[in-house]
Each structure stands twice: as C-alpha cells, then as structure tokens.
Design a protein around this motif. Sequence first.
Motif, short mmCIF file in Angstrom:
data_model
loop_
_atom_site.label_atom_id
_atom_site.label_comp_id
_atom_site.label_asym_id
_atom_site.label_seq_id
_atom_site.Cartn_x
_atom_site.Cartn_y
_atom_site.Cartn_z
N SER A 1 16.65 24.64 -16.84
CA SER A 1 15.51 24.29 -15.97
C SER A 1 14.56 24.11 -16.32
O SER A 1 14.38 24.54 -16.91
N GLY A 2 13.21 23.79 -15.65
CA GLY A 2 11.91 23.26 -15.85
C GLY A 2 11.44 24.89 -15.68
O GLY A 2 10.73 25.57 -16.33
N THR A 3 12.12 25.50 -15.12
CA THR A 3 11.78 27.26 -14.29
C THR A 3 12.29 27.52 -15.42
O THR A 3 11.32 28.32 -15.30
N LEU B 1 10.40 27.94 -18.44
CA LEU B 1 8.84 28.54 -18.20
C LEU B 1 8.73 30.24 -18.02
O LEU B 1 8.25 31.15 -17.92
N THR C 1 0.54 23.79 -7.63
CA THR C 1 1.17 23.97 -8.46
C THR C 1 2.93 24.34 -7.33
O THR C 1 2.57 25.22 -6.23
N PHE C 2 3.78 24.75 -8.30
CA PHE C 2 5.16 25.08 -7.37
C PHE C 2 5.12 26.49 -7.93
O PHE C 2 4.84 27.15 -8.77
N SER D 1 7.40 28.77 -9.41
CA SER D 1 7.98 28.34 -10.59
C SER D 1 7.18 28.70 -11.71
O SER D 1 7.39 30.52 -12.07
N VAL E 1 -0.77 22.94 -15.72
CA VAL E 1 -0.63 22.46 -14.80
C VAL E 1 -1.02 20.48 -15.39
O VAL E 1 -1.93 20.46 -14.64
N ASP F 1 2.72 23.93 -18.46
CA ASP F 1 3.25 23.14 -17.70
C ASP F 1 3.52 21.65 -17.50
O ASP F 1 3.18 20.80 -17.13
N ALA G 1 6.26 19.96 -16.57
CA ALA G 1 7.16 19.40 -15.67
C ALA G 1 7.18 18.43 -15.43
O ALA G 1 8.34 16.87 -15.66
N HIS G 2 5.36 17.63 -14.79
CA HIS G 2 5.36 16.25 -14.51
C HIS G 2 5.55 15.53 -15.64
O HIS G 2 4.45 13.49 -15.91
N SER H 1 10.58 19.89 -17.09
CA SER H 1 11.38 19.95 -16.88
C SER H 1 12.67 17.86 -16.32
O SER H 1 11.93 17.24 -16.80
N HIS I 1 14.32 17.80 -13.57
CA HIS I 1 14.89 17.97 -12.40
C HIS I 1 15.05 16.61 -12.11
O HIS I 1 14.74 15.15 -12.25
N LYS J 1 12.43 14.14 -11.81
CA LYS J 1 11.50 14.18 -12.79
C LYS J 1 11.67 12.56 -13.38
O LYS J 1 12.75 11.84 -13.17
N GLY K 1 17.83 20.40 -15.45
CA GLY K 1 18.13 21.29 -16.67
C GLY K 1 16.03 21.53 -17.19
O GLY K 1 15.00 21.11 -16.62
N PHE L 1 1.82 20.31 -3.23
CA PHE L 1 2.63 21.59 -3.54
C PHE L 1 1.49 22.03 -2.30
O PHE L 1 0.26 21.98 -2.16
C1 LIG Z 1 9.58 20.19 -10.93
C2 LIG Z 1 8.40 21.43 -11.67
C3 LIG Z 1 8.57 22.60 -11.81
C4 LIG Z 1 10.40 23.25 -12.50
O1 LIG Z 1 10.89 22.72 -13.26
P1 LIG Z 1 12.98 22.96 -12.28
O2 LIG Z 1 13.36 21.59 -13.90
O3 LIG Z 1 12.95 21.77 -10.61
O4 LIG Z 1 13.03 24.69 -12.72
C5 LIG Z 1 8.19 23.72 -12.65
N1 LIG Z 1 6.41 23.00 -12.47
C6 LIG Z 1 6.26 21.96 -12.07
C7 LIG Z 1 5.03 21.86 -11.44
C8 LIG Z 1 7.08 21.30 -11.67
O5 LIG Z 1 6.55 19.83 -10.81
#
Ligand SMILES: *Cc1c(COP(=O)(O)O)cnc(C)c1O
Length: 375
Positions: A59-61, A64, A84-85, A87, A130, A156, A158-159, A180, A182, A185, A192, A321
């Motif tokens: 995952s993205g988590t 991180l 932010t998230f 994670s 982020v 990060d 993820a986006h 991420s 996810h 996304k 993933g 968020f």
């Molecule tokens: C989605 C997201 C994550 C986590 O990603 P996952 O794949 O859902 O674990 C981390 N940081 C941000 C900013 C996100 O939007």
Amino acid sequence: MDQKFKIPLHKPYWDKEEEKAAVLALKTDTGVGDLRFSKELSGVVSKLLSVKCVLPTSSGTTALDLACQCLIEPGDEVILPSFTFSSCANAILLSGGKPIFVDIDPQTYNINPQKIEEKINKRTKAIMVVHYAGMAADMKSIQKIAKKYNLFVIEDAAHALGSTYFGQALGTIGNIGCFSLHGTKNISCGEGGLFVTSSNPIAKNAEIIREKGTDRSSFMRGERKKYSWVGIGQSMVLSDILAAIALAQVKKIKKITKMRQDIAKYYLKQLKPLSGQIDLPVVSEGTNPNWHIFAIRVEKSKRDKIITGLRKAGIEASFHFLPLHTSPMGQKLGYKLGDLPITESVAASFIRLPIYPKLTRPQIDYIVEKLKSLI
Ligand SMILES: *Cc1c(COP(=O)(O)O)cnc(C)c1O
C-alpha cells in the motif's frame, strides 16, 4: 464508488487489459511478490519517473512506513502538514519519531515552506511533504531548507503519480517518494503502493526492511547462495497478481492523465462564472498536474448544505482530510484547535467534486448546474 450515487466521487478506470492481466497472473505464477509482473512494473515505473529503484509495496501506507523505517530513529522529529492522511503521521510514530505539524498554503493546500524553518531544531531529521491533489509542493524552497539544515525529504506522492514539477516527476525530487495504488487513486490495483529512491544506500536498506528483515532480494538476484535474517523488517511486498493489474494501469497512464486534464479544463471553464463566490483549484508553480482531485472552496457556513444538496442530487461530493492536529490522536500529541488556522479554515470550506476518466461533459454540466443553484 458508493452505488447509491449516480455520479460517484471516483471510479477506477479498469478495462479488458486489467482483466487479462489478472487472469494471466493467476495462471502463470503463485502470486507472491517480486515475480515477473512486479519486476516489469518496477522497470516501467523506473523509466517513466527516471528513478533508479522502484519497490512495489502492499500500500501507499506501507511505502511511507518503509520510508520512515529507512530514515527515522527514535527521538527524531519530522515536519509535515496536518492536512493529510493519518498514514503520514503513523509512519513517523511507528519508527519512533515525532510528527511536527505545520500549516499549509491557502491556495495550493500544500505545506507552507515559510512555516518550516521555525520548527527546525537539533532533533529534526526530515521533512515529509504531501503533493495534495497532484499539485507540487514548493519543492524549490523545501529542498533549499533541507540542504541548509541537512534534512531528508520524503515525498508523499500518493496523489501525484503522473504529475511533474518543472519537468521532473513528483516523488523523485526528495530522497524517497511514496505512491499509492489504492482503488481511489488515478492508477490503481485496489490496494498497493510504490516506494521509489535513487539513493543506493537507501535502496539497499529498504530492500531488507521490506522483505521481513532478510537479504532475500539480493539472494533472488543471485548475489548470494542463501538468505538470512539481517535486520528488523516487515512483510511489505505487493502480490504479483496485483502488480499485474498495476502494470496494465501504468501502461495507460498517459491516456488516464490526459482524460483527467481534459475534465479539469472543462470544469474550470464551466465554473468560471462562479469564481466570485467560490475558490477554484490553483495549479501550483511548475506543476503539470494529473488532476487527482478537483476541489473547490465555499463559504464555511454554506459548505455542509451544499454537500448535502449535491449528494441528494446523486452527486457524491465530499469534504476531505479532517486535520490531523485536531483529531483525537492529534490532541493526544498535544495539539489543539487554533494551532494551524489555515489548515482548519481550508478543511472547513472544502468540497471535492467527482473526477474520473469516464466522467462525461453532460455529467459535469449537471454538477455545475446543481452547484450554481445551491450557491
Ligand atoms: C491514499 C493516501 C495515502 C495512503 O495510501 P494507501 O495506499 O491507501 O495506503 C497516503 N497519503 C495520502 C495523502 C493519501 O491520499
């Protein structure tokens, strides 16, 4: 993806290619990580982003978590935005570090570099940025600060898969980038992520942590006769079945990004007459965005009513968020309402509108029309 909405907030862009890839992966391999689809995925992403090392993660988590476990030691402080998230802050805490939240820029919703320096002390180890909505944070200023104080930069991203900053892929500017995959996304295999770095020592360390603390990755490359436990680690590897889907997605990234860019352009054109009453998204300096999120801001007092109205009309509009510093966990860490006024005000006036490749012009017209009547 909520079935009750005619127009969901997001829809993955999955098609025949992803179906074929998943079936092929099921038929050919055991599905464990780092087999042919994962290797091909790493290769394609490495080329796409011009980055040396790409490790697919669960995952993205996890990406991180891996980043923080590579760089952060107990007692270290890491500066990050609160918008932010969870994670991001969890990854820091899990490695024994302390998250230090700073405020964001009210236009780009990204960490405000001017607020970073005042938080730096001898315990500061890294800055975690982020790239909100796929818009680049002010990396020129952030990299300058990081150099001056000898700090690591974790992105990060993820986006941000598919976004560039002055031509360079986001996620490849700092020491480590985390993506991420996810289901929500732009490029998705359900669950993933991707950990990327161009630093050889970081890559070596990450490989071990990601493989349960063993040197199995090096063994798999034929560099040693056996593998053994050499450090502390976790199981962070992406299944090859999911990697096959991710690979099919990444191969379509240009098309997916272009479709989202066209949608954003159309949204912006149709929403322009409302620009006196709402804040439209701003493309941050140097960014060629992937338009992961399309968000507007309205008067705080009207926000919830507008979201409810849109949802009643079958449009899955949403806030985003809730600031980490005002959350129950943020309060446990000693933060309180009022600490980061810009973050709080942005979060309270925020509305995300649906955006996904198959969103049609008539659907956008419908969303804009409803929005106009609610405002
Ligand atoms: C989605 C997201 C994550 C986590 O990603 P996952 O794949 O859902 O674990 C981390 N940081 C941000 C900013 C996100 O939007």
